[in-house]
Write a protein that holds these residues in place. Sequence first.
Motif, PDB file in Angstrom:
ATOM      1  N   GLN A   8       0.833  -1.210   0.000  1.00  0.00           N
ATOM      2  CA  GLN A   8       0.000   0.000   0.000  1.00  0.00           C
ATOM      3  C   GLN A   8       0.870   1.263   0.000  1.00  0.00           C
ATOM      4  O   GLN A   8       0.518   2.255  -0.633  1.00  0.00           O
ATOM      5  CB  GLN A   8      -0.922   0.035   1.214  1.00  0.00           C
ATOM      6  CG  GLN A   8      -2.148  -0.808   1.071  1.00  0.00           C
ATOM      7  CD  GLN A   8      -3.052  -0.662   2.273  1.00  0.00           C
ATOM      8  OE1 GLN A   8      -2.614  -0.775   3.417  1.00  0.00           O
ATOM      9  NE2 GLN A   8      -4.325  -0.427   2.020  1.00  0.00           N
ATOM     10  N   ARG A   9       1.971   1.214   0.691  1.00  0.00           N
ATOM     11  CA  ARG A   9       2.852   2.387   0.760  1.00  0.00           C
ATOM     12  C   ARG A   9       3.600   2.633  -0.533  1.00  0.00           C
ATOM     13  O   ARG A   9       3.856   3.778  -0.897  1.00  0.00           O
ATOM     14  CB  ARG A   9       3.851   2.233   1.913  1.00  0.00           C
ATOM     15  CG  ARG A   9       3.217   2.384   3.281  1.00  0.00           C
ATOM     16  CD  ARG A   9       4.264   2.452   4.380  1.00  0.00           C
ATOM     17  NE  ARG A   9       5.130   1.283   4.452  1.00  0.00           N
ATOM     18  CZ  ARG A   9       4.853   0.174   5.143  1.00  0.00           C
ATOM     19  NH1 ARG A   9       3.729   0.082   5.810  1.00  0.00           N
ATOM     20  NH2 ARG A   9       5.702  -0.826   5.168  1.00  0.00           N
ATOM     21  N   VAL A  10       3.964   1.575  -1.262  1.00  0.00           N
ATOM     22  CA  VAL A  10       4.820   1.765  -2.435  1.00  0.00           C
ATOM     23  C   VAL A  10       4.067   1.781  -3.765  1.00  0.00           C
ATOM     24  O   VAL A  10       4.578   2.322  -4.742  1.00  0.00           O
ATOM     25  CB  VAL A  10       5.954   0.712  -2.490  1.00  0.00           C
ATOM     26  CG1 VAL A  10       6.850   0.828  -1.279  1.00  0.00           C
ATOM     27  CG2 VAL A  10       5.409  -0.694  -2.629  1.00  0.00           C
ATOM     28  N   LEU A  11       2.892   1.208  -3.825  1.00  0.00           N
ATOM     29  CA  LEU A  11       2.143   1.197  -5.081  1.00  0.00           C
ATOM     30  C   LEU A  11       1.375   2.510  -5.263  1.00  0.00           C
ATOM     31  O   LEU A  11       0.879   3.077  -4.290  1.00  0.00           O
ATOM     32  CB  LEU A  11       1.164   0.020  -5.125  1.00  0.00           C
ATOM     33  CG  LEU A  11       1.771  -1.365  -5.269  1.00  0.00           C
ATOM     34  CD1 LEU A  11       0.675  -2.426  -5.209  1.00  0.00           C
ATOM     35  CD2 LEU A  11       2.551  -1.500  -6.553  1.00  0.00           C
ATOM     36  N   PRO A  12       1.249   2.946  -6.487  1.00  0.00           N
ATOM     37  CA  PRO A  12       0.520   4.195  -6.734  1.00  0.00           C
ATOM     38  C   PRO A  12      -1.003   3.998  -6.740  1.00  0.00           C
ATOM     39  O   PRO A  12      -1.735   4.876  -7.171  1.00  0.00           O
ATOM     40  CB  PRO A  12       1.027   4.612  -8.115  1.00  0.00           C
ATOM     41  CG  PRO A  12       1.394   3.341  -8.783  1.00  0.00           C
ATOM     42  CD  PRO A  12       1.896   2.435  -7.703  1.00  0.00           C
ATOM     43  N   LEU A  13      -1.472   2.866  -6.250  1.00  0.00           N
ATOM     44  CA  LEU A  13      -2.906   2.568  -6.205  1.00  0.00           C
ATOM     45  C   LEU A  13      -3.428   2.731  -4.789  1.00  0.00           C
ATOM     46  O   LEU A  13      -2.745   2.408  -3.821  1.00  0.00           O
ATOM     47  CB  LEU A  13      -3.162   1.124  -6.641  1.00  0.00           C
ATOM     48  CG  LEU A  13      -2.606   0.693  -7.996  1.00  0.00           C
ATOM     49  CD1 LEU A  13      -2.706  -0.815  -8.118  1.00  0.00           C
ATOM     50  CD2 LEU A  13      -3.370   1.373  -9.103  1.00  0.00           C
TER      51      LEU A  13
END
Length: 115
Positions: A8-13
Motif C-alpha cells: 500500500q505504501r509503495v504502489l501508486p494505487l
Amino acid sequence: EKDIPALQRVLPLDFTFAVAKGRRRYACTAKLFAALDDLRQKSLGLGESEAPVARDDEIVPLQELVRLAEAFEAGGWSGDRDELSVPIADDLWEKITTDRQGCSGNRCTQFATCP
C-alpha cells in the motif's frame, strides 16, 4: 500486517484489503473443552482399576489445552491459531479445530462464543 501494508505504501494505487482465513485456523471451543475434559479424565485414571497416573505424553497436551482454554475464557485469546504467542503442535491443533462438515453451527452448545 507486513506485506500488504508495505505494498500500500509503495504502489501508486489506493486499495483496501481483508484477510480471509479458513475455519481450520480457529479453535472449535466445543472440541477444545471436550479434549481438555478427556485428557483430564485420562490423567486422573478415571475408569481404570489402577492408581491414577498421568502419562508423560499426556502432560504437555493437557498443559497446552488448559493454557488455551483459560486464555479463551479470560478473553486473552480469540481462538485464532495465528494469534498464539507459543505455537501449538499440529497433531494437538487437529484435535481442537473442525471443518464445515464437523461444525454443528447454531446447534452447538458453544455457538454463542464460537470464534
